[in-house]
Enzyme design. Structure first.
Site, short mmCIF file in Angstrom:
data_model
loop_
_atom_site.label_atom_id
_atom_site.label_comp_id
_atom_site.label_asym_id
_atom_site.label_seq_id
_atom_site.Cartn_x
_atom_site.Cartn_y
_atom_site.Cartn_z
N PRO A 20 0.82 -1.22 0.00
CA PRO A 20 0.00 0.00 0.00
C PRO A 20 0.85 1.27 0.00
O PRO A 20 2.00 1.26 0.45
CB PRO A 20 -0.80 -0.11 1.30
CG PRO A 20 -0.74 -1.56 1.67
CD PRO A 20 0.59 -2.03 1.19
N CYS A 21 0.28 2.33 -0.49
CA CYS A 21 0.97 3.63 -0.53
C CYS A 21 0.74 4.35 0.79
O CYS A 21 -0.39 4.60 1.19
CB CYS A 21 0.42 4.46 -1.69
SG CYS A 21 1.18 6.08 -1.88
N GLN A 22 1.83 4.69 1.48
CA GLN A 22 1.75 5.40 2.76
C GLN A 22 2.80 6.50 2.81
O GLN A 22 3.89 6.36 2.26
CB GLN A 22 1.99 4.43 3.92
CG GLN A 22 0.94 3.34 4.08
CD GLN A 22 1.37 2.31 5.11
OE1 GLN A 22 2.31 1.57 4.90
NE2 GLN A 22 0.67 2.29 6.24
N ASN A 80 2.58 -0.68 -7.16
CA ASN A 80 1.82 0.27 -6.36
C ASN A 80 0.93 1.08 -7.28
O ASN A 80 1.02 1.00 -8.50
CB ASN A 80 2.78 1.19 -5.59
CG ASN A 80 2.22 1.64 -4.25
OD1 ASN A 80 1.12 2.18 -4.19
ND2 ASN A 80 2.96 1.41 -3.17
N HIS A 131 2.91 11.23 -4.87
CA HIS A 131 2.45 11.23 -3.48
C HIS A 131 3.36 12.08 -2.61
O HIS A 131 4.58 11.98 -2.67
CB HIS A 131 2.40 9.79 -2.96
CG HIS A 131 1.78 9.65 -1.62
ND1 HIS A 131 2.51 9.50 -0.47
CD2 HIS A 131 0.48 9.64 -1.23
CE1 HIS A 131 1.70 9.38 0.56
NE2 HIS A 131 0.46 9.46 0.13
#
Length: 358
Positions: free
Chosen positions: A102-104, A142, A149
């Site tokens: 996941p993108c964090q 991703n 981001h």
């Protein structure tokens, strides 16, 4: 561990209508090992097994996804990969690490964006596993939004950790669109690959798009679809009014009907993911409302795509078992990777590692 290569699951193309088939060279089978992190329902696994790989560890915390994974591969993924007790089950040696993490955001706060700055995120766990096990290569996937981001800082930190802290050769990531690899879905994802310094790899080219274009007509259900997938006249009216309101404000949001010769929008979880991929199918013969249809069944032939059609949009074979409810299936395929695009890139990785398996 049951090996899917031993049964019939992957004896057919990687997708019902895709151009990707298991490699025909029998000597390639199980020529490399890989682990499958954030495995979901096994999209990475299908692609890498098609290329001759053997999965020796998988992890996925979602219980419904675990159920689907086990039904298709015969083994239950381990759970939360952030836990040391889970990491302890990872075999010491494997060739390739695969992960759709996941993108964090990272809490960098002016720091250099190194390994410790990623602590507390799922990428940290991926990087830590790479650091401990030193695989020959890794393949990360991703969402496209990772590129920009946090104003690009997130991706910059990821690349800094992989290149500087871990010492891997990491070419510039690529935005890869599934529609260019044999499935009718406009799905862009960012791919990040890396090679251990011991491999001597210092260049890499992502796969070129295929010439063949596949449309929705190629993956449509062959038989008449059950009435439950057709929308009610009332719901269609609601969708049209909703779209009109947004269009009057200059927004492009709303339902969309995909023509037979068209390509689906990216299938996603929530956010009207199903409504943005409606189709027209006049083969319906039973207009009796079912429990989930409030009001009359529409006479325009407008319906949602079925879970099997979503599976095909992601390049899953028709022999892939869907043992969960429709709601869970939509979520699982919406979260999955596009198998043919993963397989095409995986093949490029193996070509670079080819001399290791001669």
């Amino acid at each position: 561990m049951k090996d899917v290569l031993d049964d019939n699951l992957l004896e057919e193309p990687a997708a019902q209508y895709s151009l990707f088939e298991p490699e025909s060279n029998p000597n390639l089978r199980e020529k490399f090992t890989f682990i499958d992190l954030f495995a979901g329902i096994g999209g990475f696994r299908i692609a890498m097994q098609n290329l001759g790989g053997k999965c020796i560890f998988s992890s996925e915390w979602d219980e419904q996804a675990q159920k689907t994974y086990e039904a298709n591969f015969g083994d239950l993924p381990y759970g939360d990969i952030t836990l040391e007790e889970t990491k302890a089950f990872i075999p010491e040696k494997f060739d390739i690490l695969c992960a759709g993490f996941p993108c964090q955001a990272f809490s960098i706060a002016g720091k250099r964006g190194g390994f410790e700055d990623t602590r507390g995120t799922l990428f940290f766990d991926v990087a830590e596993i790479i650091r401990r096990h030193q695989p020959k290569a890794f393949f990360l996937e991703n969402v496209k939004g990772l590129k920009n981001h946090d104003k690009g800082r997130t991706l910059k930190t990821i690349l800094n950790v992989l290149r500087e802290d871990l010492g891997y050769f990491v070419p510039e990531p690529a935005i890869v669109n599934a529609k260019n690899f044999g499935v009718p879905q406009n799905r862009e994802r960012i791919y990040i690959v890396g090679f251990h310094k011991s491999t001597g790899v210092n260049s890499f080219s992502y796969p070129e798009p295929l010439d063949k274009i596949v449309t929705f007509a190629d993956i449509r259900e062959e038989k008449t679809v059950p009435t439950k997938y057709y929308l009610s006249t009332q719901y269609i009216d609601t969708l049209r009014k909703h779209k009109e309101r947004h269009e009057s404000k200059g927004n492009g949001f709303g339902y969309e009907i995909i023509p037979d010769d068209g390509i689906a929008n990216a299938i996603v979880v929530g956010g009207m993911g199903r409504e943005r991929n409606l189709v027209i199918d006049h083969r319906i013969t039973d207009f009796t409302p079912t429990t989930n249809i409030k009001g009359e069944v529409n006479r325009e032939g407008i319906r949602k795509m079925t879970p099997r059609e979503w599976a095909r949009l992601q390049g899953f074979p028709d022999s892939y078992v869907i043992p969960v409810s429709d709601a869970s299936a939509y979520k699982q395929f919406g979260n999955s990777v596009a198998v043919p695009a993963i397989q095409a890139t995986g093949k490029k990785i193996l070509e670079k590692l080819g001399n290791l398996y001669d």
